[in-house]
Motif scaffolding. Sequence first.
Motif, PDB file in Angstrom:
ATOM      1  N   THR A  67      26.727 -15.484   2.384  1.00 24.96           N
ATOM      2  CA  THR A  67      25.451 -16.375   2.345  1.00 24.96           C
ATOM      3  C   THR A  67      24.445 -15.511   3.073  1.00 24.96           C
ATOM      4  OG1 THR A  67      26.664 -17.576   4.131  1.00 24.96           O
ATOM      5  CG2 THR A  67      26.882 -18.478   2.057  1.00 24.96           C
ATOM      6  N   TRP A  68      24.775 -14.879   4.049  1.00 23.23           N
ATOM      7  CA  TRP A  68      23.714 -14.243   4.812  1.00 23.23           C
ATOM      8  C   TRP A  68      23.157 -12.980   4.333  1.00 23.23           C
ATOM      9  CZ3 TRP A  68      25.623  -9.524   5.559  1.00 23.23           C
ATOM     10  CH2 TRP A  68      26.986  -9.194   5.536  1.00 23.23           C
ATOM     11  N   ARG A 106      21.848 -12.900  -3.155  1.00 23.58           N
ATOM     12  CA  ARG A 106      21.605 -13.986  -4.339  1.00 23.58           C
ATOM     13  C   ARG A 106      20.974 -13.394  -5.232  1.00 23.58           C
ATOM     14  NH1 ARG A 106      19.877 -18.878  -0.823  1.00 23.58           N
ATOM     15  NH2 ARG A 106      21.254 -18.563   1.120  1.00 23.58           N
ATOM     16  N   ALA A 153      33.053 -15.278  -2.006  1.00 21.97           N
ATOM     17  CA  ALA A 153      32.282 -15.487  -0.697  1.00 21.97           C
ATOM     18  C   ALA A 153      33.049 -15.003   0.538  1.00 21.97           C
ATOM     19  CB  ALA A 153      31.740 -16.787  -0.250  1.00 21.97           C
ATOM     20  N   SER A 188      31.385 -16.102   5.445  1.00 23.95           N
ATOM     21  CA  SER A 188      30.539 -17.120   5.051  1.00 23.95           C
ATOM     22  C   SER A 188      31.129 -18.383   5.409  1.00 23.95           C
ATOM     23  CB  SER A 188      30.092 -17.145   3.632  1.00 23.95           C
ATOM     24  OG  SER A 188      29.383 -15.922   3.332  1.00 23.95           O
ATOM     25  N   LYS A 212      28.058 -23.969   3.674  1.00 22.18           N
ATOM     26  CA  LYS A 212      27.031 -22.990   3.090  1.00 22.18           C
ATOM     27  C   LYS A 212      27.276 -22.464   1.611  1.00 22.18           C
ATOM     28  CE  LYS A 212      24.989 -21.891   7.628  1.00 22.18           C
ATOM     29  NZ  LYS A 212      24.565 -20.804   8.508  1.00 22.18           N
ATOM     30  N   VAL A 213      28.525 -21.920   1.429  1.00 20.84           N
ATOM     31  CA  VAL A 213      28.845 -21.476   0.090  1.00 20.84           C
ATOM     32  C   VAL A 213      28.789 -22.604  -0.954  1.00 20.84           C
ATOM     33  CG1 VAL A 213      30.684 -20.445  -1.244  1.00 20.84           C
ATOM     34  CG2 VAL A 213      30.257 -19.569   1.128  1.00 20.84           C
ATOM     35  N   LEU A 262      24.934 -23.548  -1.395  1.00 19.49           N
ATOM     36  CA  LEU A 262      24.452 -22.481  -2.431  1.00 19.49           C
ATOM     37  C   LEU A 262      24.785 -22.439  -3.921  1.00 19.49           C
ATOM     38  CD1 LEU A 262      22.418 -20.330  -2.550  1.00 19.49           C
ATOM     39  CD2 LEU A 262      24.178 -18.776  -2.254  1.00 19.49           C
TER      40      LEU A 262
END
Length: 177
Positions: free
Chosen positions: A74-75, A80, A103, A106, A110-111, A114
Amino acid sequence: MKSPETHERFRADLTRMIELVLAGKKEAARAQAPSPAAAEIPALPALSLTDLDGKKLSREDLAGRVVLVEFWATWCPPCRGTLGWLGELKKRHGDRVAVVAVAIESDEAKVRQLAGELRLPFVWTMGSPDLARSFGDVSGLPTLFVFDATGRTGGVFFGAPPDLHARAEASVAALLK
């Protein structure tokens, strides 16, 4: 996730590349760019994953299709863009292609957020250090693995260079013939 051996290999490769660049030999550095350790895996490893909806997924569930496994976080901003492109690739090829977004490093919340925002047509799962090592000790993100319909490695794409999508799509197209 790196083993001590991978870390030492990375340091040696980086030192050699820096020396070449400082000596004004940028083309030589590009030509000698090391392949990631991940490129050495011959086939899709045995895996037993649970997607974000709680559904189990194994290597056998993916058999008969070209499989793309994307390690991302995610970072990671380039990740993305790659996820969006993979969604379009999956839409174009339908059930002939399976995409698994793994992922790592992460936060699961947050995963999930997203994945909900992007609503892409593939499997979302949380990775682990053991899973990453089964793919050859993934040491950078994003890392994309492409496997043919029998599970053999068809390509490994490390990072997000400008030609990533074109090279990966050519690999997928060749495997779909």
